[in-house]
Design an enzyme around this catalytic site. Structure first.
Site, PDB file in Angstrom:
ATOM      1  N   GLU A 197      -1.689  -9.395   2.827  1.00 46.27           N
ATOM      2  CA  GLU A 197      -1.694 -10.061   4.139  1.00 46.27           C
ATOM      3  C   GLU A 197      -3.087 -10.463   4.592  1.00 46.27           C
ATOM      4  O   GLU A 197      -3.243 -11.419   5.375  1.00 46.27           O
ATOM      5  CB  GLU A 197      -1.049  -9.154   5.201  1.00 46.27           C
ATOM      6  CG  GLU A 197      -1.817  -7.901   5.579  1.00 46.27           C
ATOM      7  CD  GLU A 197      -1.495  -6.678   4.735  1.00 46.27           C
ATOM      8  OE1 GLU A 197      -1.705  -5.549   5.215  1.00 46.27           O
ATOM      9  OE2 GLU A 197      -1.033  -6.854   3.588  1.00 46.27           O
ATOM     10  N   HIS A 251      -3.415  -5.100  -0.124  1.00 41.66           N
ATOM     11  CA  HIS A 251      -2.915  -5.687   1.124  1.00 41.66           C
ATOM     12  C   HIS A 251      -2.984  -7.213   1.035  1.00 41.66           C
ATOM     13  O   HIS A 251      -3.977  -7.823   1.438  1.00 41.66           O
ATOM     14  CB  HIS A 251      -3.757  -5.204   2.310  1.00 41.66           C
ATOM     15  CG  HIS A 251      -3.540  -3.779   2.677  1.00 41.66           C
ATOM     16  ND1 HIS A 251      -2.674  -3.385   3.680  1.00 41.66           N
ATOM     17  CD2 HIS A 251      -4.071  -2.632   2.174  1.00 41.66           C
ATOM     18  CE1 HIS A 251      -2.681  -2.065   3.784  1.00 41.66           C
ATOM     19  NE2 HIS A 251      -3.523  -1.581   2.879  1.00 41.66           N
ATOM     20  N   CYS A 271       0.841  -1.202   0.000  1.00 38.48           N
ATOM     21  CA  CYS A 271       0.000   0.000   0.000  1.00 38.48           C
ATOM     22  C   CYS A 271       0.876   1.252   0.000  1.00 38.48           C
ATOM     23  O   CYS A 271       1.479   1.577  -1.008  1.00 38.48           O
ATOM     24  CB  CYS A 271      -0.980  -0.043   1.176  1.00 38.48           C
ATOM     25  SG  CYS A 271      -2.340   1.137   1.016  1.00 38.48           S
TER      26      CYS A 271
END
EC number: 6.3.4.2
Length: 534
Positions: free
Chosen positions: A505, A503, A379
């Site tokens: 994750e 993102h 990001c």
């Protein structure tokens, strides 16, 4: 529908989220479909505008919901995808009840906590559970029993207990068992916590104790006696070396079997995948070091999903990743600190907002690029990687993001066109799932094994399309795009230089790591071996 309701006592932050996720994981191992709801008693509509220091990371769901980090644990443990409706807040409940009152839905009645607020809470829980198609719905009530904010939610689940058949609902209370200076475990706070819960009309069928060490038999006997639960339903959830071991610890004490008996669930299925994953995690011998250069480094929960995704990448590559938090501002204040980055096998720049620490992060990115250290930017990390490249490779002096400098001569990062003029902060960013087309032959395509991906987003700024051709002519490649939006940047002639606007994750799972994190750790392991061979 079967409901398992979890409350907490003595203090907040006990680990109710991990407890409920572990119970759900064990039920899933038995073949049941499980969903989970988190109730947060704060008046905020969602977690989107909260500081990471206040509440840890904001977890982003596929539908763009900005929610409590516990939902991230639910998704990782249950290997499922939830929606914004799985996170109930006081703000959401009151907003809906007031809207109904304004529409005249209550037919002129006086709107009260009971029945209108409690009915709305029960309705939300049941609707979310039904829509999920699950066999079992786990409900975590945030905060601590006795908090005034939690009262309407506790009353609502008390009514649910009365309305549902006894075999359809079970209450679990998580409480703290402390140790005195001599190491004796003290149960009095737990006893008082259950007493307070009972005063509200709720009697837990199971008590889960949080403690540093396994619950002593004498303490278990006391809790069973004074809290009026069978001794075998006093479960020790003592500190584990890793949170992924908690489901196994709970399972060994027979909690899953007893819950299934209470809920009249039968199963002959036994999935050992989780146990095998934990075994792989514990058997790793190789170790590499990762630096996370950020601005919220004083609270690791600010980067919880990143830490978990790094762990997932480590498990898959058969190595342990030692994570070191580096405060970005220290790199700005003392350039000599940059040299300390040489000890690391990889550098990661996470997402964030605001200008504080950005120059320090770019110093770390420059170090990674010039010294060919495996790098992952997420990001804001991608945006800063583009700015650093523009300044130091393309020679666009004072290139910047308009977030930090509205008058920059080279706005290589600019606000999303649809964000211009947006006044409200909450829920207005580019949020949730968006797809991207990946460039053939790129690192991105190699990592994902496909040229089409879907990932989660949370941002207001992006790479300015007007600068893309000029930047790419100097060697950076935008290998992932959503129409004219740049989703991935990479530098092909580096060991591993990968940055994403999204993102990754948030979609990473134990046993199924996010491709960028898997690739980062693999590159770190290879780099570490090359350094040792020098």
């Amino acid at each position: 529908m079967k409901y398992i309701v979890v409350t907490g006592g003595v203090m907040s932050g006990l680990g109710k989220g991990i407890t409920i996720a572990s119970i759900g994981r064990n039920l899933k191992n038995k073949g049941y479909k499980v969903t989970a709801i988190k109730i947060d008693p704060y008046i905020n509509i969602d977690a989107g505008t909260m500081s990471p220091y206040q509440h840890g990371e904001v977890f982003v769901l596929r539908d763009g919901g900005e929610v409590d980090l516990d939902l991230g644990n639910y998704e990782r443990f249950l290997d499922t995808e939830l929606t914004r409706d799985h996170n109930l807040t006081t703000g959401k409940i009151y907003q809906e009840v007031i809207a109904k009152e304004r529409r005249g839905d209550y037919l002129g009645k006086t709107v009260q906590i009971i029945p209108h607020i409690t009915n709305e809470i029960k309705s939300r829980i049941r609707k979310v559970a039904a829509r999920s198609g699950a066999d079992v719905c786990l409900v975590e009530i945030g905060g601590t029993v006795g908090d005034i904010e939690s009262m309407p939610f506790l009353e609502a689940v008390r009514q649910m207990h009365r309305e549902e058949p006894s075999e359809n609902i079970v209450f679990i209370h998580v409480t703290l068992v402390m140790e005195d200076l001599q190491g004796e475990q003290k149960t009095k706070p737990s006893q008082h916590s259950v007493k307070e819960l009972r005063a509200l009309g709720l009697s837990p069928e199971v008590i889960v104790t949080r403690s540093k060490t396994p619950l002593q038999e004498s303490a278990k006997e006391k809790i069973a006696l004074f809290c009026d639960v069978p001794q075998e339903l006093v479960i020790s959830a003592h500190d584990a070396a890793d949170i992924y071991e908690v489901p196994l610890e709970i399972e060994e004490q027979g909690l899953t079997t007893r819950l299934m008996k209470h809920l009249k669930l039968e199963s002959s299925v036994e999935d050992n995948g989780w146990r095998e994953m934990v075994s792989r995690m514990k058997s790793t011998t190789e170790e590499v070091k990762l630096a996370i250069v950020g601005k919220y480094t004083n609270l690791e929960d600010s980067y919880l999903s990143i830490l978990e995704a790094v762990k997932h990448g480590g498990i898959d590559n058969g190595c342990k990743v030692e994570v070191n938090m580096v405060e970005a501002e220290t790199l700005e204040e003392d350039p000599a600190e940059i040299e300390k980055l040489r000890q690391f096998d990889g550098i990661l720049i996470p997402g964030g907002f605001g200008g504080r620490g950005t120059e320090g992060k770019m110093l770390a990115i420059k170090f990674a690029r010039e010294n060919d250290v495996p790098f992952l930017g997420i990001c804001l990390g991608m945006q800063l990687a583009v700015i650093e490249f523009a300044r130091n490779v393309v020679n666009l002096e004072n290139a910047n993001s308009t977030e930090f400098d509205e008058d920059t001569p080279y706005p290589v990062i600019d606000i999303l066109p649809e964000q211009t003029g947006v006044a409200d902060m909450g829920g207005t960013m580019r949020l949730g799932d968006y797809d991207a087309i990946l460039k053939d032959g790129s690192l991105a395509t190699k990592l994902y094994g496909t040229n089409y991906i879907v990932e989660r987003h949370r941002h207001r700024y992006e790479v300015n399309p007007e600068f893309v051709d000029r930047l790419e002519s100097f060697g950076i490649v935008f290998s992932g795009k959503n129409k004219n939006r740049m989703e991935i940047a990479e530098i092909p002639d580096k060991r591993f230089f990968f940055a994403s606007q999204f993102h990754p994750e948030f979609r990473s799972r134990p046993g199924r790591p996010s491709p960028p994190f898997k690739g980062l750790v693999r590159a770190m392991c290879k780099y570490n071996k090359e350094k040792e061979g020098q």
